[in-house]
Motif scaffolding. Structure first.
Motif, PDB file in Angstrom:
ATOM      1  N   UNK A   1       0.840  -1.204   0.000  1.00 43.92           N
ATOM      2  CA  UNK A   1       0.000   0.000   0.000  1.00 43.92           C
ATOM      3  C   UNK A   1       0.874   1.253   0.000  1.00 43.92           C
ATOM      4  N   UNK A   2       1.924   1.246   0.770  1.00 45.71           N
ATOM      5  CA  UNK A   2       2.839   2.396   0.794  1.00 45.71           C
ATOM      6  C   UNK A   2       3.513   2.569  -0.557  1.00 45.71           C
ATOM      7  N   UNK A   3       3.910   1.455  -1.185  1.00 45.15           N
ATOM      8  CA  UNK A   3       4.596   1.526  -2.477  1.00 45.15           C
ATOM      9  C   UNK A   3       3.703   2.112  -3.564  1.00 45.15           C
ATOM     10  N   UNK A   4       2.381   1.974  -3.423  1.00 44.20           N
ATOM     11  CA  UNK A   4       1.466   2.528  -4.428  1.00 44.20           C
ATOM     12  C   UNK A   4       1.618   4.044  -4.571  1.00 44.20           C
ATOM     13  N   UNK A   5       2.096   4.696  -3.531  1.00 44.29           N
ATOM     14  CA  UNK A   5       2.208   6.159  -3.567  1.00 44.29           C
ATOM     15  C   UNK A   5       3.318   6.627  -4.493  1.00 44.29           C
ATOM     16  N   UNK A   6       4.236   5.726  -4.874  1.00 42.89           N
ATOM     17  CA  UNK A   6       5.394   6.130  -5.659  1.00 42.89           C
ATOM     18  C   UNK A   6       5.251   5.840  -7.159  1.00 42.89           C
ATOM     19  N   UNK A   7       4.147   5.201  -7.570  1.00 43.13           N
ATOM     20  CA  UNK A   7       4.004   4.797  -8.969  1.00 43.13           C
ATOM     21  C   UNK A   7       2.770   5.442  -9.599  1.00 43.13           C
ATOM     22  N   UNK A   8       2.882   5.711 -10.890  1.00 43.16           N
ATOM     23  CA  UNK A   8       1.759   6.282 -11.650  1.00 43.16           C
ATOM     24  C   UNK A   8       1.332   5.366 -12.789  1.00 43.16           C
TER      25      UNK A   8
END
Length: 476
Positions: free
Chosen positions: A96-103
């Protein structure tokens, strides 16, 4: 002696820590699903996608939490449940945290799918542990933990909305993932229940779940009887029973000492018997008729959770106010669930209550066009939350009432969970597709109201079949 009794009481009281852990797991599961209702409009823009695709990937965590349960049970045979649960919590929160870094929509979809796998790894061990600590009061303890669904729908959407305003899209995902890391602590609470917890039957009760599910690599005494005798229909005499017991004991000892091959006829019969029990669910005609209910209830519930807030925003309600519709729905859910627990405890006609509630919920969806004011939306959200948190008790009743043979109980849970996971997936995908076609959440909610009407008809028909079968059994 006193020290031993004190240790037993401490171990027994630890069961309430397991209840709290399951409460937190369900809070995070529902909270994530409801939080996507806040994040979906921003995700559509950030990921440069459409509502159908974004709705699909947002349904992945809850979907895989249920769909992967049979696979998680296999791993529980080889690994410690505490380890699996803690690893699952770490995977869920980290993804979930990693989702913040990808588009990239594909990458985010994979991460959300992995977070759902982590949720499943935390969920199944907790359910098994809860059953071990409360072998006689599992329904009561499990019902208390179900309030986690309501807590998640009330609290996490507000936290996510405030985080989105204060820290932006990336910050909201980081905070949501950090909350999910509490699953690691939930996994750390898991331990084995005392063998004589709440009963004097010792290992036969406290360890029954593990042996029946094969989690310790052994087969239960009842299974031995079936495998070695070839069936349960022939009752031996007292003398024959003593001789048979000695023969069974010798065969099992020989097997453990390596004198009998584990791949022999005993394990062949075990496999055949397992297959018979798995496919025996096909003989449960009433349960098979009820299968659309298990799919549709999850579909409608998750569609409502995902698109309640975006629907209000489309009607012109500010996001800071629209988010509180989730809270209002959650309050309705608390009232509905508490009322349902009382009704079940008092042994009233639950299917009459389910059907009446379904009619009310259907009406609230079909009347979605009546107004766009905040007051109207709040009333509709309350009614729908009240109804859905009553209706999610329906599968539990069908596990018992629609099944004739208790041997098919486990298969009914597995099949229901699988269909529920598919329903959660369809909720995001199909409802998102309907919005992309109609460009109106009002039309989407009205269409879902028509689907809910079919659910009520199916439920009423199943209730009639159950009543007729019970009446025939009573008369005979």
């Amino acid at each position: 002696m006193g020290t031993e009794r004190s240790s037993k009481r401490t171990s027994s009281s630890w069961g309430y820590a397991i209840v709290l852990s399951k409460f937190v797991v369900l809070t995070i599961d529902t909270g994530i699903a409801k939080s996507f209702g806040v994040l979906i409009p921003t995700m559509v823009k950030r990921l440069e996608s459409d509502y159908a695709t974004v709705g699909f990937i947002c349904s992945m965590p809850s979907t895989l939490m249920y769909v992967l349960c049979p696979i998680i049970i296999i791993f529980l045979k080889k690994m410690d449940r505490r380890v699996i649960a803690m690893i699952g919590g770490l995977i869920c929160g980290s993804c979930m945290i990693a989702c913040s870094f990808f588009t990239n929509i594909v990458v985010v979809g994979i991460l959300l799918a992995l977070s759902g796998a982590g949720l499943s790894m935390s969920y199944m061990p907790t359910v098994l542990a809860l059953n071990e600590f409360f072998p006689e009061n599992f329904v009561f303890a499990n019902s208390i933990s179900l309030y986690g669904y309501t807590a998640g729908s009330i609290l996490l959407p507000i936290i996510t909305e405030r985080s989105l305003v204060a820290y932006g899209y990336s910050g909201a995902y980081v905070i949501l993932g950090s909350l999910a890391l509490n699953l690691v602590a939930c996994g750390a609470t898991l331990r084995k229940a005392p063998r004589d917890n709440t009963t004097n039957e010792g290992e036969n009760i406290a360890g029954m779940t593990e042996r029946q599910n094969g989690t310790d690599g052994m087969i239960s005494p009842n299974q031995c009887s079936v495998f070695l005798d070839g069936g349960e229909d022939d009752e031996p005499t007292e003398d024959e029973g003593d001789k048979t017991g000695l023969i069974k004991t010798k065969m099992l000892n020989d097997r453990d000492q390596g004198k009998l091959p584990k791949t022999g006829s005993t394990w062949t019969r075990s496999f055949v018997e397992s297959c018979k029990q798995s496919f025996g669910i096909l003989n449960e005609s009433i349960y098979l008729i009820s299968l659309p209910l298990h799919f549709s209830i999850y579909y409608l519930t998750f569609a409502w959770m995902l698109f309640l807030v975006p629907h209000a925003e489309q009607l012109g309600i500010a996001p800071s106010k629209a988010i509180f519709l989730s809270t209002i729905g959650g309050i309705g859910g608390i009232i509905g669930r508490t009322l349902m627990l009382i009704i079940i405890h008092k042994k009233f006609q639950v299917y009459t209550v389910y059907t009446a509630t379904g009619v009310v919920c259907t009406t609230s969806f079909l009347l979605d066009f009546i107004g766009s004011s905040y007051g109207v939306r709040a009333v509709l959200a309350f009614v729908q939350g009240y109804s859905f948190f009553i209706e999610d008790c329906i599968p539990g009743n069908l596990y018992k009432d629609a099944i004739c043979n208790d041997a098919n109980f486990g298969a009914s849970i597995a099949l229901s969970s699988f269909l529920g996971g598919l329903g959660a997936t369809a909720a995001g995908t199909f409802s998102g597709y309907l919005y992309d076609v109609t460009h109106s959440f009002t039309k989407v909610f009205i269409i879902n109201g028509c689907i809910h009407a079919c659910v009520v008809c199916n439920l009423a028909f199943v209730a009639i079949l159950i009543k007729r079968r019970n009446d025939r059994a009573t008369s005979s």
